[in-house]
Structures are given as C-alpha cells and as structure tokens.
Design an enzyme around this catalytic site. Structure first.
Site, PDB file in Angstrom:
ATOM      1  N   CYS A 194       0.796  -1.217  -0.003  1.00  0.00           N
ATOM      2  CA  CYS A 194       0.179  -0.009  -0.107  1.00  0.00           C
ATOM      3  C   CYS A 194       0.694   1.249   0.009  1.00  0.00           C
ATOM      4  O   CYS A 194       0.440   2.139  -0.789  1.00  0.00           O
ATOM      5  CB  CYS A 194      -0.905   0.122   1.142  1.00  0.00           C
ATOM      6  N   HIS A 225      -2.290   6.312   3.686  1.00  0.00           N
ATOM      7  CA  HIS A 225      -0.942   6.605   4.006  1.00  0.00           C
ATOM      8  C   HIS A 225      -0.319   7.916   3.368  1.00  0.00           C
ATOM      9  O   HIS A 225      -0.646   8.110   2.238  1.00  0.00           O
ATOM     10  CB  HIS A 225       0.114   5.646   3.747  1.00  0.00           C
TER      11      HIS A 225
HETATM   12  N1  LIG Z   1      -4.463  -3.022   5.512  1.00  0.00           N
HETATM   13  C1  LIG Z   1      -3.703  -2.952   4.527  1.00  0.00           C
HETATM   14  O1  LIG Z   1      -3.723  -1.365   4.315  1.00  0.00           O
HETATM   15  C2  LIG Z   1      -3.254  -3.459   3.427  1.00  0.00           C
HETATM   16  C3  LIG Z   1      -2.828  -2.866   2.209  1.00  0.00           C
HETATM   17  C4  LIG Z   1      -2.318  -3.724   1.085  1.00  0.00           C
HETATM   18  C5  LIG Z   1      -2.094  -5.171   1.334  1.00  0.00           C
HETATM   19  N2  LIG Z   1      -2.748  -5.550   2.671  1.00  0.00           N
HETATM   20  C6  LIG Z   1      -2.243  -7.106   2.770  1.00  0.00           C
HETATM   21  O2  LIG Z   1      -3.681  -7.699   2.376  1.00  0.00           O
HETATM   22  C7  LIG Z   1      -3.846  -8.831   3.444  1.00  0.00           C
HETATM   23  C8  LIG Z   1      -4.956  -8.671   4.372  1.00  0.00           C
HETATM   24  O3  LIG Z   1      -4.832  -7.601   5.316  1.00  0.00           O
HETATM   25  P1  LIG Z   1      -5.758  -6.932   6.209  1.00  0.00           P
HETATM   26  O4  LIG Z   1      -5.207  -5.423   6.535  1.00  0.00           O
HETATM   27  O5  LIG Z   1      -7.056  -6.993   5.586  1.00  0.00           O
HETATM   28  O6  LIG Z   1      -5.897  -7.802   7.463  1.00  0.00           O
HETATM   29  P2  LIG Z   1      -6.857  -8.327   8.636  1.00  0.00           P
HETATM   30  O7  LIG Z   1      -7.500  -7.048   8.622  1.00  0.00           O
HETATM   31  O8  LIG Z   1      -6.030  -8.791   9.734  1.00  0.00           O
HETATM   32  O9  LIG Z   1      -7.794  -9.431   8.095  1.00  0.00           O
HETATM   33  C9  LIG Z   1      -7.031 -10.679   7.757  1.00  0.00           C
HETATM   34  C10 LIG Z   1      -7.918 -11.623   6.881  1.00  0.00           C
HETATM   35  O10 LIG Z   1      -7.362 -12.966   6.626  1.00  0.00           O
HETATM   36  C11 LIG Z   1      -8.220 -13.718   7.411  1.00  0.00           C
HETATM   37  N3  LIG Z   1      -7.393 -15.112   7.818  1.00  0.00           N
HETATM   38  C12 LIG Z   1      -6.423 -14.997   8.700  1.00  0.00           C
HETATM   39  N4  LIG Z   1      -5.860 -16.380   8.782  1.00  0.00           N
HETATM   40  C13 LIG Z   1      -6.527 -17.106   8.040  1.00  0.00           C
HETATM   41  C14 LIG Z   1      -6.634 -18.358   7.837  1.00  0.00           C
HETATM   42  N5  LIG Z   1      -5.906 -19.253   8.602  1.00  0.00           N
HETATM   43  N6  LIG Z   1      -7.464 -18.929   6.695  1.00  0.00           N
HETATM   44  C15 LIG Z   1      -8.398 -18.309   6.324  1.00  0.00           C
HETATM   45  N7  LIG Z   1      -8.650 -16.772   6.647  1.00  0.00           N
HETATM   46  C16 LIG Z   1      -7.572 -16.280   7.420  1.00  0.00           C
HETATM   47  C17 LIG Z   1      -8.920 -13.261   8.466  1.00  0.00           C
HETATM   48  O11 LIG Z   1     -10.029 -14.014   8.643  1.00  0.00           O
HETATM   49  P3  LIG Z   1     -10.599 -14.091  10.421  1.00  0.00           P
HETATM   50  O12 LIG Z   1     -11.272 -12.554  10.579  1.00  0.00           O
HETATM   51  O13 LIG Z   1     -11.685 -15.328  10.331  1.00  0.00           O
HETATM   52  O14 LIG Z   1      -9.522 -14.218  11.178  1.00  0.00           O
HETATM   53  C18 LIG Z   1      -9.168 -11.868   7.935  1.00  0.00           C
HETATM   54  O15 LIG Z   1     -10.564 -12.138   6.992  1.00  0.00           O
HETATM   55  C19 LIG Z   1      -2.431  -8.883   3.918  1.00  0.00           C
HETATM   56  O16 LIG Z   1      -1.454  -9.880   3.456  1.00  0.00           O
HETATM   57  C20 LIG Z   1      -1.827  -7.295   4.175  1.00  0.00           C
HETATM   58  O17 LIG Z   1      -0.530  -7.435   4.193  1.00  0.00           O
HETATM   59  C21 LIG Z   1      -3.240  -4.735   3.679  1.00  0.00           C
END
Ligand SMILES: NC(=O)c1ccc[n+]([C@@H]2O[C@H](COP(=O)([O-])OP(=O)(O)OC[C@H]3O[C@@H](n4cnc5c(N)ncnc54)[C@H](OP(=O)(O)O)[C@@H]3O)[C@@H](O)[C@H]2O)c1
Length: 339
Positions: A125, A241
């Site tokens: 991001c 950001h």
């Molecule tokens: N946040 C940002 O600004 C951003 C930007 C670019 C890229 N990313 C990337 O995008 C991805 C998601 O980020 P996020 O910020 O949305 O994280 P998040 O809010 O922590 O959400 C994580 C998601 O993954 C699921 N998950 C975790 N463990 C799992 C498993 N073992 N099996 C199936 N589902 C699972 C969670 O489900 P549960 O709710 O059931 O635990 C939740 O839906 C990451 O790789 C992050 O680095 C994030």
C-alpha cells in the site's frame, strides 16, 4: 463477460470488507460472490454474505479469487485456488516478487497483465501511493533515485491496528494523559499520541516494509537501476498513508512540468495550493479513490519533492485489486490465461 463466480478470501478483514463493498459499488459482473475467512469466522455474515471457512471446495467453479489474507495463508492456499481453476489476485506479499507473477497497478503497468500467470499480485500500500504519481514522471524524465519517508495509518496493520488505536484513544480521552501502554497486539508501543519508526519486521537494520518499497517500485516501473532510500513510520491516523518523496531524474523535471504531467495522469489528483491551506492529508483521502499529490517543488538538493496520500485500504489494496479484476475481464486475460 457476465456471470463470473468470485471468491473473496479474507473477507472479514480490513481489506476484504472493502473488496466486497467495491464489487457491489462498481457493479463488477459477478454472478455470485463467496465470502471466505478462517474457521473462526465461519457462519458470520459480512456485507450480507455468509462467511465460509477456507477449504479447497470453496474454489470450485470460481473464476476469480481475490486473496486478502496474511502472507502465510496466501502461500498455502493460492496454489490450491489456481489448481482448482481460479485466477488469483493476491493482496499479500507472498508472490509479489516471483518472476512470472505480474505486480500490477492498472494505471502504471497494465501491459504486465499479458501473461499466462494464474496469479496477479497487488503491490504494497505504501509503494502504491507513490508509484501512481512516479509512473508518469519516470516515463517523462527517467527516475534515478528516490528518498522517502512514510506516515502510515494504523489500518495498514489490519483490523487489529484499527482496534488498538481506538482502545488507546478512548483511554487517553478518559484519563487526559498519555496511554499507559500498548492497548492491543498490533504495535509493540502505544500508537495514540505517538509515532513509531518501525513498520514490519526488522531485516539487518531495515524493516520488511522498507525493503518491499524499493523492490516493488523497481519491478512495477521495470527500472532495475532505481535506488530507493526510505524510512517507514506508523502514525496515529486511521486510514490513508502519506509519503514525503524526494526524487532525482535523469533529465530535468521542473515542478511546473511535473504538476502538469500529474494533473493529466490517471488515478492522480493534484491538490497543491499551500498558501490557501490546500495539500493532501489522510483525512482528505480517506474513503476516496485517487492518489492525491501536493507540495510539488524543487528541494534545496535539486530533487523534485512532493507529498502523496492515498487510502491504503482502497488504492493501496482493495480498489487496486478490483481494478485488476476489471482489467482482467475487459482485456480477456481470464480466457487467455486458461487456454
Ligand atoms: N491493510 C492494508 O492497508 C493492506 C494494504 C495492502 C495489502 N495488505 C495485505 O492484505 C492482506 C490482508 O490485510 P488486512 O489488513 O485486511 O488484514 P486483517 O484485517 O488482519 O484481515 C485478515 C483476513 O485474513 C483472514 N485469515 C487470517 N488467517 C486465516 C486463515 N488461516 N484462513 C483463512 N483466512 C484467514 C482473516 O479471517 P478471520 O477474520 O476469520 O481471522 C481476515 O479475513 C495482508 O496480506 C496485508 O499485508 C493490507
């Protein structure tokens, strides 16, 4: 192409929720959308959809799977999805630097879509925030070097980051003092009334976020010679950001020419009237689609300087992923990569 089956994996997370919302808002031609998360969330509802636990069968008949999960989940499950016939758009860092996998921002390197890869990676991001404006500047003047500092919101660390900032904010509002300690597990130190010069895990003095910035910028701009010096900092903002950029080019690039190029660039909105108090801010970018750019000037060292802000959950993640899915459909990549 109408009537695609789409799975959103990580649908309960900060990014996944935005993906579901955008698929509806942008009328993505999906016949059915499956919301998938960990077994912890199975049975809950998100955006009106029942949440299914991640398992091989959730990819049956799925055309496009958008993964918004931690890296380790993507590493294990993206191959399962592709084996079952889905084209995967992955928001994690798991496959971004794999040679055959395109790392894509449609406004910057849409041509990279023309590949037989069944995985398309979405960039980090923070680097997305500056690659959208640096792309057209690089094409004009040849990017040589970037010095940058980031001001990254707590939602970059997912739902846990958002929850920690709110918990600490409630505490300081009640006490009238500083936070007593970290109010959650997302950041090791309090983030309310603080800034933390560490995003990601440490690798030999640099953080994983800082290492990603250079590698991903070079890959997207197809410019292996570009050098990137960056410090990534977490700040107590909720969304979007900011990145302060100082860039050196092979050929002269005045602020006036840069401003003009950026005004015409897809995905960029120039907000640059500092004397009227108008410049990009996280609150101004929150919930919005463009990458905002302002404070465009030449610094004392002769570098082109600007401040860019984009919503990390939108252009930094969910919006870019949905735009990739739209490009996949528009350009017939889904059919071509299956053949
Ligand atoms: N946040 C940002 O600004 C951003 C930007 C670019 C890229 N990313 C990337 O995008 C991805 C998601 O980020 P996020 O910020 O949305 O994280 P998040 O809010 O922590 O959400 C994580 C998601 O993954 C699921 N998950 C975790 N463990 C799992 C498993 N073992 N099996 C199936 N589902 C699972 C969670 O489900 P549960 O709710 O059931 O635990 C939740 O839906 C990451 O790789 C992050 O680095 C994030």
């Amino acid at each position: 192409m109408a009537g695609l089956q789409v799975a959103v994996v990580g649908a309960t997370g900060a990014v996944g929720r935005e993906v579901l919302r955008l698929l509806t808002e942008r009328r993505f031609p999906a016949m059915a959308v499956r919301a998938v998360a960990s077994p912890r969330s199975a049975g809950q509802r998100v955006d009106g959809l029942p949440v299914e636990a991640l398992a091989p069968h959730v990819f049956d008949a799925v055309d496009i799977a958008i993964f918004d999960t931690p890296d380790e989940v993507a590493l294990e499950w993206v191959p399962v999805a592709t084996e079952r016939g889905a084209l995967v758009i992955d928001n994690s860092a798991a496959f971004r630097m794999a040679e055959q996998v395109p790392l894509l921002i449609p406004e910057v390197n849409r041509h990279a879509l023309y590949t037989r890869s069944r995985i398309i990676a979405n960039p980090n991001c923070t680097i997305a925030t500056i690659t959208v404006p640096l792309g057209p500047l690089h094409r004009e003047a040849g990017l040589r070097r970037v010095i940058a500092c980031s001001y990254q919101s707590v939602s970059g660390a997912g739902q846990r980051g958002i929850e920690q900032l709110w918990a600490e904010t409630r505490e300081v509002a009640a006490s009238g003092g500083a936070p007593s300690g970290a109010g959650g597990g997302a950041f090791r130190q309090p983030i309310a009334m603080n800034v933390i010069p560490a995003v990601g895990s440490f690798r030999g003095g640099h953080t994983s976020e800082e290492v990603k910035m250079g590698a991903e910028l070079r890959k997207m701009l197809e410019a292996p010679q570009v050098l990137v010096g960056v410090t990534c900092v977490r700040v107590p903002t909720l969304r979007a950001h900011g990145v302060a950029v100082h860039a050196e080019f092979d050929r002269p690039l005045s602020p006036a020419v840069a401003r003009d190029l950026l005004r015409r660039a897809a995905g960029v909105e120039v907000v640059d009237e500092p004397e009227r108090g108008l410049y990009p801010t996280p609150l101004g970018a929150m919930g919005r689609h463009p990458c905002y750019v302002g404070r465009i000037r030449t610094d004392e060292a002769g570098l082109l300087a600007f401040f860019a802000v984009a919503d990390n959950l939108l252009k930094g993640a969910a919006l870019n992923a949905v735009q990739i899915a739209e490009a996949v459909v528009e350009d017939g990549v889904l059919i071509a990569s299956r053949a």
